[in-house]
Design a protein around this motif. Structure first.
Motif, PDB file in Angstrom:
ATOM      1  N   ALA A   1       9.695 -14.766   6.788  1.00  0.00           N
ATOM      2  CA  ALA A   1       8.298 -14.461   6.731  1.00  0.00           C
ATOM      3  C   ALA A   1       7.191 -13.652   7.200  1.00  0.00           C
ATOM      4  O   ALA A   1       6.789 -12.255   6.623  1.00  0.00           O
ATOM      5  N   ILE A   2       7.294 -13.479   8.155  1.00  0.00           N
ATOM      6  CA  ILE A   2       6.142 -11.957   9.096  1.00  0.00           C
ATOM      7  C   ILE A   2       7.447 -11.483   8.900  1.00  0.00           C
ATOM      8  O   ILE A   2       6.506 -10.170   8.637  1.00  0.00           O
ATOM      9  N   ILE A   3       8.637 -11.146   9.020  1.00  0.00           N
ATOM     10  CA  ILE A   3       9.009 -10.330   8.742  1.00  0.00           C
ATOM     11  C   ILE A   3       9.032 -10.175   7.683  1.00  0.00           C
ATOM     12  O   ILE A   3       8.474  -8.304   7.708  1.00  0.00           O
ATOM     13  N   ALA A   4       8.779 -10.041   6.562  1.00  0.00           N
ATOM     14  CA  ALA A   4       8.429  -9.136   5.426  1.00  0.00           C
ATOM     15  C   ALA A   4       6.635  -9.376   5.068  1.00  0.00           C
ATOM     16  O   ALA A   4       7.082  -8.510   4.742  1.00  0.00           O
ATOM     17  N   LEU A   5       5.926  -9.686   6.220  1.00  0.00           N
ATOM     18  CA  LEU A   5       4.919  -9.439   5.777  1.00  0.00           C
ATOM     19  C   LEU A   5       4.557  -7.950   6.830  1.00  0.00           C
ATOM     20  O   LEU A   5       3.863  -7.210   5.944  1.00  0.00           O
ATOM     21  N   HIS A   6       5.008  -7.766   7.698  1.00  0.00           N
ATOM     22  CA  HIS A   6       4.800  -6.528   8.026  1.00  0.00           C
ATOM     23  C   HIS A   6       5.578  -5.573   8.086  1.00  0.00           C
ATOM     24  O   HIS A   6       5.212  -4.583   8.382  1.00  0.00           O
ATOM     25  N   SER A   7       6.357  -5.318   7.432  1.00  0.00           N
ATOM     26  CA  SER A   7       7.065  -4.763   6.684  1.00  0.00           C
ATOM     27  C   SER A   7       5.951  -4.334   5.411  1.00  0.00           C
ATOM     28  O   SER A   7       6.771  -2.984   4.651  1.00  0.00           O
ATOM     29  N   GLN A   8       5.275  -4.793   4.595  1.00  0.00           N
ATOM     30  CA  GLN A   8       4.608  -4.476   3.438  1.00  0.00           C
ATOM     31  C   GLN A   8       4.579  -3.879   2.671  1.00  0.00           C
ATOM     32  O   GLN A   8       4.737  -3.101   1.954  1.00  0.00           O
ATOM     33  N   ILE A   9       5.572  -5.601   2.374  1.00  0.00           N
ATOM     34  CA  ILE A   9       6.343  -5.039   1.063  1.00  0.00           C
ATOM     35  C   ILE A   9       5.713  -5.385  -0.010  1.00  0.00           C
ATOM     36  O   ILE A   9       4.399  -6.510  -0.197  1.00  0.00           O
ATOM     37  N   PHE A  10       6.131  -4.705  -1.159  1.00  0.00           N
ATOM     38  CA  PHE A  10       5.281  -4.732  -3.033  1.00  0.00           C
ATOM     39  C   PHE A  10       3.967  -4.276  -2.649  1.00  0.00           C
ATOM     40  O   PHE A  10       3.104  -4.430  -3.618  1.00  0.00           O
ATOM     41  N   MET A  11       3.299  -3.132  -1.891  1.00  0.00           N
ATOM     42  CA  MET A  11       2.188  -2.473  -1.663  1.00  0.00           C
ATOM     43  C   MET A  11       2.233  -1.266  -2.335  1.00  0.00           C
ATOM     44  O   MET A  11       0.779  -0.985  -2.629  1.00  0.00           O
ATOM     45  N   THR A  12       3.498  -0.893  -2.840  1.00  0.00           N
ATOM     46  CA  THR A  12       3.127   0.823  -2.944  1.00  0.00           C
ATOM     47  C   THR A  12       3.603   0.200  -5.062  1.00  0.00           C
ATOM     48  O   THR A  12       3.545   1.093  -5.644  1.00  0.00           O
ATOM     49  N   TYR A  13       4.148  -0.299  -5.502  1.00  0.00           N
ATOM     50  CA  TYR A  13       4.322  -0.737  -6.954  1.00  0.00           C
ATOM     51  C   TYR A  13       3.548  -1.944  -7.542  1.00  0.00           C
ATOM     52  O   TYR A  13       3.683  -3.249  -7.268  1.00  0.00           O
ATOM     53  N   LEU A  14       4.230  -2.296  -8.891  1.00  0.00           N
ATOM     54  CA  LEU A  14       3.834  -3.699  -9.451  1.00  0.00           C
ATOM     55  C   LEU A  14       2.107  -3.726  -9.051  1.00  0.00           C
ATOM     56  O   LEU A  14       1.744  -4.920  -8.795  1.00  0.00           O
ATOM     57  N   LEU A  15       1.526  -2.565  -9.369  1.00  0.00           N
ATOM     58  CA  LEU A  15       0.632  -2.360  -9.726  1.00  0.00           C
ATOM     59  C   LEU A  15      -0.329  -2.934 -11.029  1.00  0.00           C
ATOM     60  O   LEU A  15      -0.004  -2.911 -11.587  1.00  0.00           O
ATOM     61  N   VAL A  16      -2.144  -3.777 -10.713  1.00  0.00           N
ATOM     62  CA  VAL A  16      -2.342  -3.723 -11.624  1.00  0.00           C
ATOM     63  C   VAL A  16      -4.050  -3.220 -11.294  1.00  0.00           C
ATOM     64  O   VAL A  16      -4.157  -3.149 -10.658  1.00  0.00           O
ATOM     65  N   ASP A  17      -4.017  -2.348 -12.684  1.00  0.00           N
ATOM     66  CA  ASP A  17      -5.625  -0.958 -12.178  1.00  0.00           C
ATOM     67  C   ASP A  17      -5.146  -1.324 -10.853  1.00  0.00           C
ATOM     68  O   ASP A  17      -6.321  -0.295  -9.947  1.00  0.00           O
ATOM     69  N   ASP A  18      -3.901  -0.346 -10.409  1.00  0.00           N
ATOM     70  CA  ASP A  18      -3.972   0.858  -8.688  1.00  0.00           C
ATOM     71  C   ASP A  18      -4.368  -0.144  -7.676  1.00  0.00           C
ATOM     72  O   ASP A  18      -4.261  -0.096  -6.753  1.00  0.00           O
TER      73      ASP A  18
END
Length: 341
Positions: free
Chosen positions: A20-37
């Motif tokens: 979970a920490i590795i996934a957190l620090h990888s900043q995943i899902f932060m550039t897509y699956l956007l809602v109003d940007d």
């Protein structure tokens, strides 16, 4: 049996929390699956991973309780010395390694590094509490929490542990996520140091000292309650210009850690497999090196031009593979004594 003294479910919890920490620090899902940007899914995932650090702190308190209760000063020394050595070594490595390879290649190593070094000096007290890279804050925070417990036990003031830990946590929340509302002054970022870690470690310590357990159903309800409170707080604070994904600890966060820990404790044979024990003993080693591996994967995915889900996949699982491989290789060399405990 070699691992008979270990609880399989808690060892599995280590691995789950580390991922979970590795996934957190990888900043995943932060550039897509956007809602109003706004990366709504990324924000939610970010906060869902916040169970990991409280779990690690609670587990640390649970494991150290017997020795700390009987020999507080000796245990503190034996426990903290190798941790602080690891913190110093990996702080130095993080300070030395360039984060932006392209800039280092074009502008030079010193120019690339100087920007980061200057930023640390501008936040010197915070940098001191963290070390050479942000994830290393966990180690001094853990050592300080154990030192506080050892001090109270040494002076026969164990009854004050919970009140003091709660006061520290309350101050940490007021000066952290709630600072916009409270305007409480803090000497450094309250995630660092004793403010949150002390309560979490004390909880684990008291769980074992008092032999506290809950049924699986009640543990799950506690876990769910913690998440609900944590997410309600995070959403409410957006009304005061506090970003939803900012929070390490909120009022409900301890309940998340407690619920997960007690849930795993109620299922001691969960994950009872040799691979669980083989991997779990390297969790700290993987933790201290994983963020540098994230940096490596960020540079590689950048050079490859990967984006969106493919980029996230490569960073997360590339980091898992690279950090685990590095630790296992170093474990077979004399460098193990220098790099790890």
């Amino acid at each position: 049996m070699k691992n008979s003294h270990k609880i399989a479910s808690l060892e599995l919890g280590r691995l789950f929390a580390l991922f979970a920490i590795i996934a957190l620090h990888s900043q995943i899902f932060m550039t897509y699956l956007l809602v109003d940007d706004v990366p709504v899914f990324g924000y939610i995932f970010n906060q869902l991973t916040r169970f990991a650090v409280p779990f690690f702190f609670i587990l640390s308190g649970y494991l150290i309780q017997p020795k700390l209760s009987t020999s507080p000063r000796k245990t503190l020394k034996q426990y903290s010395s190798p941790l602080l050595k690891i913190w110093l070594v990996w702080s130095a490595l993080c300070l030395a390694m360039p984060f932006n390879w392209q800039r280092a290649a074009t502008d030079g190593y010193l120019i690339e590094r100087t920007g980061y070094w200057n930023w640390l000096t501008q936040n010197s007290l915070n940098a001191l509490m963290e070390g050479g890279m942000v994830h290393l804050w966990f180690i001094p925070a853990l050592v300080i929490a154990v030192a506080i417990i050892a001090l109270f036990i040494h002076f026969n003031k164990s009854s004050l542990l919970i009140p003091v830990a709660v006061i520290l946590y309350t101050y940490g929340v007021m000066g952290g996520s709630y600072q916009t509302l409270t305007e409480v002054w803090t000497p450094f970022f309250t995630r660092n140091g004793p403010f949150f870690s002390t309560l979490m470690v004390v909880i684990g310590f008291e769980f074992r000292r008092r032999n506290i357990t809950l049924s699986s159903i009640n543990s799950f309800l506690l876990l769910l309650t913690g998440f609900v409170i944590h997410f309600v707080e995070a959403y409410w604070l957006t009304n005061y210009d506090v970003a939803f994904n900012l929070h390490d600890f909120l009022v409900g966060t301890p309940l998340i850690g407690m619920g997960l820990f007690l849930l795993l404790l109620s299922k001691p044979n969960l994950g009872n497999h040799p691979m669980t024990f083989t991997l779990s003993k390297h969790v700290l080693s993987i933790y201290v090196c994983h963020l540098l591996c994230v940096v490596v994967m960020l540079n590689i995915t950048g050079m490859m031009g990967l984006t969106l889900a493919m980029r996230d996949f490569v960073i997360v699982f590339g980091t898992v593979a690279l950090s685990t491989s590095f630790v296992f290789i170093m474990d077979k060399t004399p460098l193990k004594r220098l790099l790890f405990r």
